[in-house]
Design an enzyme around this catalytic site. Structure first.
Site, PDB file in Angstrom:
ATOM      1  N   SER A   1      -5.841  -2.518   6.270  1.00  0.00           N
ATOM      2  CA  SER A   1      -5.040  -1.390   6.374  1.00  0.00           C
ATOM      3  C   SER A   1      -4.025  -1.588   5.261  1.00  0.00           C
ATOM      4  O   SER A   1      -4.200  -1.468   4.036  1.00  0.00           O
ATOM      5  CB  SER A   1      -4.451  -0.959   7.649  1.00  0.00           C
ATOM      6  OG  SER A   1      -3.891   0.166   7.754  1.00  0.00           O
TER       7      SER A   1
ATOM      8  N   HIS B   1      10.489  -0.395   1.850  1.00  0.00           N
ATOM      9  CA  HIS B   1      11.272   0.572   1.069  1.00  0.00           C
ATOM     10  C   HIS B   1      12.550  -0.130   1.151  1.00  0.00           C
ATOM     11  O   HIS B   1      12.922  -0.620   1.967  1.00  0.00           O
ATOM     12  CB  HIS B   1      11.353   1.916   1.424  1.00  0.00           C
ATOM     13  CG  HIS B   1      11.883   2.991   0.726  1.00  0.00           C
ATOM     14  ND1 HIS B   1      11.259   3.827  -0.109  1.00  0.00           N
ATOM     15  CD2 HIS B   1      13.361   3.174   0.681  1.00  0.00           C
ATOM     16  CE1 HIS B   1      12.260   4.426  -1.031  1.00  0.00           C
ATOM     17  NE2 HIS B   1      13.223   4.234  -0.513  1.00  0.00           N
TER      18      HIS B   1
ATOM     19  N   CYS C   1      -5.753  -4.337  11.135  1.00  0.00           N
ATOM     20  CA  CYS C   1      -6.808  -4.456  12.221  1.00  0.00           C
ATOM     21  C   CYS C   1      -7.692  -5.617  11.860  1.00  0.00           C
ATOM     22  O   CYS C   1      -7.730  -6.451  11.123  1.00  0.00           O
ATOM     23  CB  CYS C   1      -7.759  -3.064  12.140  1.00  0.00           C
ATOM     24  SG  CYS C   1      -8.623  -3.194  10.625  1.00  0.00           S
TER      25      CYS C   1
END
Length: 120
Positions: free
Chosen positions: A69, A74, A89
């Site tokens: 994934s 930020h 996952c």
């Protein structure tokens, strides 16, 4: 499905990290390297990365795409704050990635939400 609980498709960690030295939050190359180290520690496979600086001394936004994934971040150096999003996952262990990130950024405090994804 017979017996037992359904295993989630993945674990999604949402971490707010505060009280970080501003210098650690402004260099896109250093943040890219940090997230790569975190992904490898978690047992994830890196596919691609893209990081953007908003200017000298300003924040960075970026994402590391993984076969499992992603890890995104930020940063707000002016506030000593970073928001990290770690979703993995399979056999990958997102908690190990978060440990690497926290060890490097040394936040004074954190808020963590853990979401099991894929449990319908």
């Amino acid at each position: 499905m017979s017996g037992g609980a359904h295993r989630p498709a993945g674990i999604h960690l949402l971490a707010d990290l505060a009280g970080i030295d501003a210098a650690l939050l402004a260099d896109p190359e250093a943040i890219d390297a940090l997230l790569r180290e975190a992904a490898l520690a978690a047992g994830a496979r890196i596919l691609h990365s893209h990081f953007h600086s908003f200017g000298t001394g300003m924040g960075v936004t970026g994402v590391l795409l993984l076969a499992e994934s992603h890890i995104s971040i930020h940063t707000w150096p002016e506030h000593g704050f970073a928001a990290a999003d770690i979703f993995m996952c399979g056999a990958a262990q997102p908690q190990l990635a978060l440990e690497v990130i926290e060890d490097a950024l040394a936040p004074a405090s954190r808020s963590l939400k853990t979401v099991a994804r894929g449990q319908l």
